[in-house]
Design a protein around this motif. Structure first.
Motif, short mmCIF file in Angstrom:
data_model
loop_
_atom_site.label_atom_id
_atom_site.label_comp_id
_atom_site.label_asym_id
_atom_site.label_seq_id
_atom_site.Cartn_x
_atom_site.Cartn_y
_atom_site.Cartn_z
N VAL A 458 46.41 23.41 86.29
CA VAL A 458 47.88 23.21 85.63
C VAL A 458 47.98 21.71 85.35
N GLU A 459 47.77 20.95 86.18
CA GLU A 459 48.19 19.43 85.76
C GLU A 459 47.52 18.98 84.64
N VAL A 460 46.28 19.56 84.39
CA VAL A 460 45.37 19.05 83.24
C VAL A 460 46.21 19.76 82.08
N LEU A 461 46.65 20.89 82.10
CA LEU A 461 47.40 21.51 80.83
C LEU A 461 48.42 20.57 80.60
N GLY A 462 49.19 20.23 81.60
CA GLY A 462 50.51 19.09 81.31
C GLY A 462 50.17 17.81 80.70
N ARG A 463 48.74 17.39 80.87
CA ARG A 463 48.36 16.22 80.24
C ARG A 463 47.77 16.14 78.82
N LEU A 464 47.51 17.48 78.43
CA LEU A 464 46.82 17.51 77.26
C LEU A 464 47.88 17.50 76.13
N GLY A 465 49.16 17.79 76.07
CA GLY A 465 50.08 17.77 75.32
C GLY A 465 49.98 18.32 73.74
N THR A 466 48.95 19.37 73.79
CA THR A 466 48.77 20.19 72.53
C THR A 466 49.86 21.29 72.44
N THR A 467 49.98 21.86 71.05
CA THR A 467 50.63 23.20 71.06
C THR A 467 50.16 24.27 71.94
N HIS A 468 48.77 24.42 71.67
CA HIS A 468 48.43 25.53 72.64
C HIS A 468 48.64 25.34 74.26
N SER A 469 48.41 24.12 74.78
CA SER A 469 48.41 23.83 76.18
C SER A 469 49.80 23.99 76.40
N ARG A 470 51.01 23.62 75.69
CA ARG A 470 52.36 23.65 76.00
C ARG A 470 52.65 25.32 76.24
N GLU A 471 52.14 25.96 75.09
CA GLU A 471 52.41 27.42 75.34
C GLU A 471 51.99 28.08 76.51
N ILE A 472 50.77 27.50 77.00
CA ILE A 472 50.18 28.07 78.23
C ILE A 472 51.12 27.75 79.39
N LEU A 473 51.41 26.49 79.35
CA LEU A 473 52.30 25.79 80.44
C LEU A 473 53.43 26.70 80.61
N HIS A 474 53.99 26.86 79.53
CA HIS A 474 55.59 27.63 79.62
C HIS A 474 55.11 29.02 80.20
N ARG A 475 54.17 29.82 79.84
CA ARG A 475 54.00 30.79 80.23
C ARG A 475 53.58 31.06 81.75
N VAL A 476 52.97 29.99 82.09
CA VAL A 476 52.45 29.57 83.64
C VAL A 476 53.88 29.39 84.37
N SER A 477 54.59 28.92 83.76
CA SER A 477 55.90 28.24 84.48
C SER A 477 56.73 29.64 84.95
N ARG A 478 56.48 30.80 84.25
CA ARG A 478 57.34 32.06 84.51
C ARG A 478 56.84 32.64 85.83
N ARG A 479 55.58 32.02 86.58
CA ARG A 479 54.93 32.50 87.57
C ARG A 479 55.94 32.43 89.03
N THR A 480 55.61 33.43 89.90
CA THR A 480 56.54 32.72 90.98
C THR A 480 55.74 32.42 92.17
N ASP A 481 54.36 32.14 91.93
CA ASP A 481 53.59 31.38 92.92
C ASP A 481 53.75 29.95 92.67
N VAL A 482 52.60 29.23 93.46
CA VAL A 482 52.45 27.85 93.52
C VAL A 482 52.27 27.33 92.26
N LEU A 483 51.53 28.06 91.21
CA LEU A 483 51.28 27.46 89.93
C LEU A 483 52.48 27.34 89.15
N GLY A 484 53.37 28.59 89.14
CA GLY A 484 54.29 28.28 88.46
C GLY A 484 55.32 27.27 88.83
N ALA A 485 55.46 26.97 90.25
CA ALA A 485 56.41 25.68 90.52
C ALA A 485 55.73 24.54 89.98
N VAL A 486 54.37 24.27 89.97
CA VAL A 486 53.67 23.07 89.53
C VAL A 486 54.11 22.93 87.86
N ALA A 487 53.92 24.23 87.30
CA ALA A 487 54.13 24.11 85.73
C ALA A 487 55.50 23.66 85.55
#
Length: 561
Positions: A458-487
């Motif tokens: 997830v942290e690597v997604l945040g560093r990529l900074g591309t349109t696709h990676s940003r979309e994935i990061l927003h999707r992960v952020s809706r999770r209720t687990d620790v990955l969602g919290a990190v996103a």
């Protein structure tokens, strides 16, 4: 070895006369006045015939070389040791004719330096301190990395009373240097044949040991920096050992050769002239010494530098290197075997290179050969061994492996079901955003992936900074687990970043490294027109006026500046 990208540094002549301005004035005056008893007493505080590369470097060595023979046995012993350090075999012979203390030690080192390519064992001796010394030289000259590492580990439990019986050893200086030497020796062993984090810690320890002004402090500093690069970090400060080598207080030719040959695999990771310069200098030293094994090693890195620069195998001299290495020890065959495989791109050649590297205990070459293998032909055995080595050793930038090939290897590992932070980090350094995203998603979507690896993904997604990676990061952020919290934390803290697509990101990154549109098109199997369109879109999105500004703005956005 050198500075960052730029013109090659001037050639270094380690045999050129140097001044005496850094030496103690009393010593210089005593030599000039031929006050030999006083010279003897003063040398006892600064000179050590066991470890001649001290804080005064070649200034002191050249001063001692001018002392007459036959005045004091201690002078003769000093001159003999310095003769070895400079490859002055005629001078050494003249000293040996006087009947020196511990002359068997000097003869043993001489014979190791001049040994043929197939020598595999050090000279026989009944003296434990001679055996330790001979092993150090022998394992370096045959590049027996695994044996050298085990020798360095045993150093910390070795003690000899021999130094107390010799009047050519400054005991205080020797004991202080011994602590420095032991730490840097094990750091070298771990760097090439063990674990990079351990090597880095030992190198940092070494910088605090010995006397102020030790040349080995610069070696330890550079090793610390270069190991960091191998683990995925950029250089945080300039390399310094080359400047010390070029100075009049730099180490002897032999000491220079020893230090550089330990650092050379890491020079291949830099985008400057370090590898080329170090290969030229070690070739000069090897030729002056007439040492077959050091000549083969220096020729190997010369060929490597030429291949990296784009020369063909024949132009670079690879066939001649392979012919010379054919009957040498496994350690001396390791680099030539890897260079052959890199040239043919044949999986069988990489398998053969890995076998030779494993026989020599050369972990960096094992990692490199396996990385190529997994990228080209991800068979289960290669996949398993590469994953294990990446996790244990800390390597993230394999030597003589292009970043795009390393990225393919990371994808091969992930596709084969392997999971781990090491795979994500190798992919992230591979300059291929689409590959990084795929590796990251395989880790995030696999519930069996270790938690630390999923968070790293997830942290690597945040560093990529591309349109696709940003979309994935927003999707992960809706999770209720620790990955969602990190996103969510990343999204809350991140800068604006870029809005580049994965393909635009690839094109800009390759342009940032100096590739032309045509070269980028060939690399990505696209047309030059398509590459120009991607760069134009990137300029518009980043608000850049030209190609150079695109690269600069992209770098600023990537680093969050």
């Amino acid at each position: 070895m050198g500075s960052r990208v730029g013109e090659p540094s001037p050639a270094i002549d380690l045999w050129a006369p140097v001044g005496v301005d850094q030496l103690p004035l009393d010593l210089v005056n005593s030599v000039a006045g031929q006050d030999w008893p006083r010279v003897r007493d003063q040398l006892a505080t600064v000179m050590d015939a066991v470890t001649t590369d001290g804080v005064y470097g070649r200034q002191l060595l050249q001063l001692v070389m001018r002392l007459p023979l036959g005045i004091y046995p201690v002078f003769d012993r000093y001159k003999a040791a310095i003769a070895i350090d400079h490859g002055d075999w005629d001078g050494l012979q003249r000293c040996l004719e006087l009947g020196l203390v511990e002359e068997a030690e000097l003869i043993g080192v001489r014979d190791i330096v001049l040994a043929p390519l197939d020598r595999r064992e050090p000279p026989q001796t009944a003296a434990p301190h001679h055996a330790v010394l001979f092993a150090a030289y022998e394992f370096q000259y045959q590049r027996a990395v695994g044996r050298y590492r085990h020798w360095a580990q045993r150093l910390f439990s070795f003690h000899s009373d021999a130094i107390w019986s010799r009047d050519d050893v400054a005991v205080g200086r020797h004991l202080r240097y011994r602590r420095l030497h032991d730490a840097i020796a094990l750091s070298f062993g771990e760097a090439q044949g063990g674990r990079l984090p351990v090597a880095q810690t030992l190198a940092r320890d070494a910088m605090t040991l010995g006397d102020p002004g030790e040349p080995m402090h610069e070696v330890a500093h550079d090793l610390d920096q270069l190991v960091g690069v191998a683990m995925g970090s950029p250089l945080s400060s300039e390399l310094t050992f080359r400047q010390r080598t070029a100075s009049s207080t730099g180490p002897s030719p032999l000491g220079t050769w020893e230090a550089i040959t330990h650092l050379q695999p890491f020079f291949a990771l830099l985008d400057d002239s370090s590898l080329e310069e170090s290969a030229s200098l070690t070739q000069q030293i090897a030729a002056r010494f007439g040492s077959p094994r050091s000549q083969l090693q220096s020729q190997g890195w010369r060929v490597a530098a030429d291949l990296i620069s784009g020369q063909s195998p024949i132009e670079a001299g690879l066939p001649a290197l392979l012919a010379k290495a054919r009957y040498s020890s496994p350690g001396l065959r390791t680099l030539p075997s890897l260079l052959l495989a890199r040239s043919t791109k044949e999986p069988e050649d990489f398998r053969a290179a890995e076998v030779v590297a494993r026989s020599a205990g050369c972990v960096w070459a094992q990692v490199s050969a396996l990385t190529w293998l997994v990228a080209l032909d991800p068979q289960p055995v290669a996949v398993r061994w590469l994953h294990r080595l990446l996790e244990i050793t800390g390597w993230r930038r394999p030597v003589l492996v292009p970043a795009t090939v390393a990225a393919d290897a990371a994808l091969g590992l992930a596709a084969a079901g392997k999971r781990g932070t090491s795979i994500i980090e190798v992919a992230a350094l591979g300059d291929r955003a689409n590959v990084t995203v795929e590796v990251v998603m395989r880790h995030i979507d696999d519930a069996e992936t270790p938690r630390a690896a999923r968070i790293a993904a997830v942290e690597v997604l945040g560093r990529l900074g591309t349109t696709h990676s940003r979309e994935i990061l927003h999707r992960v952020s809706r999770r209720t687990d620790v990955l969602g919290a990190v996103a969510r934390r990343i999204l809350a803290n991140r800068t604006a970043g870029t809005t580049l697509s994965e393909r635009e990101l690839e094109v800009v990154d390759l342009a940032r490294h100096g590739l032309t549109n045509r070269a980028i098109a060939e690399r990505l199997n696209l047309s030059p027109h398509t590459i120009a369109r991607h760069l134009s879109n990137a300029r518009a999105k980043l608000g850049a006026a030209n190609r150079a500004e695109v690269a600069a703005k992209f770098e600023d956005a990537r680093l969050g500046r």
